[in-house]
Design a protein around this motif. Structure first.
Motif, PDB file in Angstrom:
ATOM      1  N   SER A   5       0.816  -1.217   0.000  1.00  0.00           N
ATOM      2  CA  SER A   5       0.000   0.000   0.000  1.00  0.00           C
ATOM      3  C   SER A   5       0.844   1.259   0.000  1.00  0.00           C
ATOM      4  O   SER A   5       0.384   2.315  -0.411  1.00  0.00           O
ATOM      5  CB  SER A   5      -0.930   0.006   1.218  1.00  0.00           C
ATOM      6  OG  SER A   5      -0.182   0.038   2.416  1.00  0.00           O
ATOM      7  N   ALA A   7       3.271   1.905  -1.882  1.00  0.00           N
ATOM      8  CA  ALA A   7       3.822   2.182  -3.199  1.00  0.00           C
ATOM      9  C   ALA A   7       2.897   3.029  -4.060  1.00  0.00           C
ATOM     10  O   ALA A   7       3.315   3.499  -5.119  1.00  0.00           O
ATOM     11  CB  ALA A   7       4.136   0.869  -3.918  1.00  0.00           C
ATOM     12  N   TYR A   8       1.677   3.218  -3.647  1.00  0.00           N
ATOM     13  CA  TYR A   8       0.700   3.907  -4.479  1.00  0.00           C
ATOM     14  C   TYR A   8       0.028   5.046  -3.720  1.00  0.00           C
ATOM     15  O   TYR A   8      -0.180   4.967  -2.512  1.00  0.00           O
ATOM     16  CB  TYR A   8      -0.387   2.932  -4.949  1.00  0.00           C
ATOM     17  CG  TYR A   8       0.134   1.758  -5.734  1.00  0.00           C
ATOM     18  CD1 TYR A   8       0.463   1.887  -7.080  1.00  0.00           C
ATOM     19  CD2 TYR A   8       0.298   0.522  -5.129  1.00  0.00           C
ATOM     20  CE1 TYR A   8       0.947   0.810  -7.799  1.00  0.00           C
ATOM     21  CE2 TYR A   8       0.782  -0.564  -5.843  1.00  0.00           C
ATOM     22  CZ  TYR A   8       1.108  -0.419  -7.183  1.00  0.00           C
ATOM     23  OH  TYR A   8       1.590  -1.476  -7.891  1.00  0.00           O
ATOM     24  N   SER A   9      -0.330   6.087  -4.460  1.00  0.00           N
ATOM     25  CA  SER A   9      -1.169   7.135  -3.877  1.00  0.00           C
ATOM     26  C   SER A   9      -2.595   6.617  -3.793  1.00  0.00           C
ATOM     27  O   SER A   9      -2.947   5.593  -4.387  1.00  0.00           O
ATOM     28  CB  SER A   9      -1.136   8.391  -4.755  1.00  0.00           C
ATOM     29  OG  SER A   9      -1.819   8.153  -5.975  1.00  0.00           O
ATOM     30  N   THR A  11      -5.233   7.941  -5.086  1.00  0.00           N
ATOM     31  CA  THR A  11      -5.859   8.026  -6.404  1.00  0.00           C
ATOM     32  C   THR A  11      -5.482   6.822  -7.260  1.00  0.00           C
ATOM     33  O   THR A  11      -6.311   6.284  -8.006  1.00  0.00           O
ATOM     34  CB  THR A  11      -5.444   9.323  -7.113  1.00  0.00           C
ATOM     35  OG1 THR A  11      -5.815  10.440  -6.301  1.00  0.00           O
ATOM     36  CG2 THR A  11      -6.141   9.454  -8.462  1.00  0.00           C
ATOM     37  N   GLU A  12      -4.237   6.357  -7.135  1.00  0.00           N
ATOM     38  CA  GLU A  12      -3.818   5.162  -7.877  1.00  0.00           C
ATOM     39  C   GLU A  12      -4.541   3.920  -7.365  1.00  0.00           C
ATOM     40  O   GLU A  12      -4.806   2.987  -8.139  1.00  0.00           O
ATOM     41  CB  GLU A  12      -2.306   4.988  -7.755  1.00  0.00           C
ATOM     42  CG  GLU A  12      -1.529   6.021  -8.560  1.00  0.00           C
ATOM     43  CD  GLU A  12      -0.040   5.990  -8.280  1.00  0.00           C
ATOM     44  OE1 GLU A  12       0.735   6.166  -9.229  1.00  0.00           O
ATOM     45  OE2 GLU A  12       0.341   5.800  -7.102  1.00  0.00           O
ATOM     46  N   HIS A  13      -4.893   3.898  -6.082  1.00  0.00           N
ATOM     47  CA  HIS A  13      -5.704   2.805  -5.559  1.00  0.00           C
ATOM     48  C   HIS A  13      -7.141   2.894  -6.085  1.00  0.00           C
ATOM     49  O   HIS A  13      -7.805   1.869  -6.269  1.00  0.00           O
ATOM     50  CB  HIS A  13      -5.723   2.840  -4.031  1.00  0.00           C
ATOM     51  CG  HIS A  13      -4.544   2.188  -3.385  1.00  0.00           C
ATOM     52  ND1 HIS A  13      -4.411   0.822  -3.257  1.00  0.00           N
ATOM     53  CD2 HIS A  13      -3.428   2.711  -2.836  1.00  0.00           C
ATOM     54  CE1 HIS A  13      -3.266   0.537  -2.657  1.00  0.00           C
ATOM     55  NE2 HIS A  13      -2.662   1.667  -2.386  1.00  0.00           N
ATOM     56  N   TRP A  15      -8.160   4.156  -9.024  1.00  0.00           N
ATOM     57  CA  TRP A  15      -8.274   3.987 -10.473  1.00  0.00           C
ATOM     58  C   TRP A  15      -8.773   2.607 -10.887  1.00  0.00           C
ATOM     59  O   TRP A  15      -9.704   2.502 -11.703  1.00  0.00           O
ATOM     60  CB  TRP A  15      -6.917   4.307 -11.121  1.00  0.00           C
ATOM     61  CG  TRP A  15      -6.877   4.126 -12.601  1.00  0.00           C
ATOM     62  CD1 TRP A  15      -6.301   3.107 -13.295  1.00  0.00           C
ATOM     63  CD2 TRP A  15      -7.458   4.992 -13.585  1.00  0.00           C
ATOM     64  NE1 TRP A  15      -6.466   3.268 -14.637  1.00  0.00           N
ATOM     65  CE2 TRP A  15      -7.179   4.415 -14.854  1.00  0.00           C
ATOM     66  CE3 TRP A  15      -8.178   6.179 -13.533  1.00  0.00           C
ATOM     67  CZ2 TRP A  15      -7.597   5.003 -16.047  1.00  0.00           C
ATOM     68  CZ3 TRP A  15      -8.597   6.761 -14.719  1.00  0.00           C
ATOM     69  CH2 TRP A  15      -8.308   6.179 -15.950  1.00  0.00           C
ATOM     70  N   ARG A 335      -2.334   5.430   3.666  1.00  0.00           N
ATOM     71  CA  ARG A 335      -1.928   6.311   2.577  1.00  0.00           C
ATOM     72  C   ARG A 335      -2.483   7.717   2.745  1.00  0.00           C
ATOM     73  O   ARG A 335      -2.113   8.624   1.987  1.00  0.00           O
ATOM     74  CB  ARG A 335      -2.364   5.736   1.220  1.00  0.00           C
ATOM     75  CG  ARG A 335      -1.664   4.469   0.810  1.00  0.00           C
ATOM     76  CD  ARG A 335      -0.145   4.615   0.861  1.00  0.00           C
ATOM     77  NE  ARG A 335       0.334   5.707   0.030  1.00  0.00           N
ATOM     78  CZ  ARG A 335       1.366   6.482   0.320  1.00  0.00           C
ATOM     79  NH1 ARG A 335       2.017   6.331   1.454  1.00  0.00           N
ATOM     80  NH2 ARG A 335       1.754   7.426  -0.506  1.00  0.00           N
TER      81      ARG A 335
END
Length: 385
Positions: A5, A7-9, A11-13, A15, A335
């Motif tokens: 978790s 590794a991503y923002s 918003t990337e989660h 998408w 995050r």
């Protein structure tokens, strides 16, 4: 494969949750269905605009501004309020303006990670300010010690749902005026909070405070991500912010603002804003009953949260992976932008997920079933934070 978790923002989660066949329990936008009357109104607006050879954009803007005022209590004068395509664009405009402000920018924590990212990408020096230093009571002594040039407050807050009462609003505005601190109030969720139905900008003008507010229809009105973010500023700030806005865009789509005006025009119990509160409340009850929970509410029960937090324990990432395998996308709690100076041994959201409540009953129930199955698969009970 274990979910990383970090590794991503957020918003990337969010998408992947837009893919067909995926149950979107990730983003907090309104994604439930419109009423049949609302569908009819949107259809009429679309047909009328497409058939009209001489549409009046300024009449449409006036209609939208007046309709939004019915729900927020705030006036949106043409010379000091600006329509954008989202709250994020409005905040980015504000961030560009704040580059001329001396002193660090206080950022309420926790909040959605894209909010501080917008300010940091504009080269601003951010200082995390724990939510409990501002809400429910404003610790002005603590704020004084920070030497801030500006303070960003999200209320009602995403992800916690903390609210800002009229008295607290007044105290914060008075503090900002007294110490010459520019106050940014992101009130994107305020249509869920009757206590914030007031004209924050006019209050600030009367006190001599420098204030900008942000409103966003996308958190309440489910129009498939068709939304409008409105930036409003006190008199001293309006010209510069307006200049930045015109560098970003000419205008917001007339079709967008007409559809949203039609949906906001009804501020009664059958209107879409009221329906959103009803949908969120019903799904909150389903969540409580499904997992045997009691979710904490603010003292003012007239406020309706549109998100909930679930504590999943140390196997949180395994549950997220199990949800993904069941085509359900959820958000990891760590995050969010947290106060890193708390001294906690781990991120406060590291064992949590956030669940949006603005979903249709059947989809939300299927999502909860899948979440329950995922929990059982890793033998981790759920409970509220």
């Amino acid at each position: 494969m274990k979910a990383d978790s970090s590794a991503y923002s957020l918003t990337e989660h969010e998408w992947p949750a837009l893919a067909a066949g995926t149950i979107n329990l990730a983003d907090a936008h309104a994604r439930h269905s419109l009423s049949s009357d609302s569908v009819r109104r949107v259809s009429e607006v679309t047909q009328n605009l497409l058939a009209d050879n001489g549409p009046d954009y300024f009449e449409a803007e006036t209609w939208f501004r007046d309709a939004l005022t019915r729900h927020t209590g705030q006036q949106y004068p043409v010379r000091s309020s600006y329509l954008t395509y989202s709250a994020s664009i409005a905040l980015d405009v504000i961030a560009k303006h704040l580059r001329s402000v001396r002193g660090p920018i206080g950022m309420l924590t926790p909040t959605f990670d894209s909010v501080p990212a917008l300010f940091a990408r504009s080269g601003l020096d951010l200082l995390p300010v724990p939510e409990d230093r501002i809400l429910p009571d404003c610790d002005t002594g603590f704020l004084d010690s920070l030497g801030l040039g500006a303070l960003v407050v999200i209320a009602p807050n995403n992800p916690t749902g903390a609210t800002l009462t009229p008295d607290q609003s007044s105290a914060l505005l008075e503090w900002a005026a007294r110490h010459d601190v520019l106050l940014v109030l992101d009130a994107s969720f305020r249509m869920f909070d009757p206590g914030l139905k007031l004209d924050l900008v006019e209050m600030a003008n009367d006190m001599g405070a420098d204030v900008t507010t942000v409103d966003d229809t996308g958190k309440t009105i489910p129009l498939h991500d068709t939304k409008v973010g409105v930036l409003t500023a006190t008199r001293a700030l309006a010209r510069d912010l307006g200049s930045i806005c015109t560098d970003v865009l000419l205008n917001v789509s007339e079709l967008n603002i007409r559809m949203l005006a039609a949906l906001l025009e009804d501020d009664g119990p059958q209107g879409e804003a009221a329906r959103a509160r009803t949908v969120a409340a019903a799904n909150q009850t389903r969540l409580e009953q499904r997992f045997g929970l009691t979710l904490d509410l603010p003292d003012d029960h007239a406020f309706q949260r549109s998100v909930a937090w679930l504590h999943l324990g140390p196997d949180r990432d395994a549950v997220i992976d199990a949800c993904r395998a069941r085509l359900v996308q959820v958000l990891p709690g760590d995050r969010f932008y947290w106060d890193r100076d708390r001294g906690d041994t781990e991120n406060p959201g590291s064992q949590c997920i956030r669940v949006p409540l603005l979903r249709d009953k059947d989809l939300f129930s299927r999502g909860l079933d899948a979440l329950g199955s995922a929990l059982r698969s890793v033998e981790t009970p759920g409970e509220t934070v």
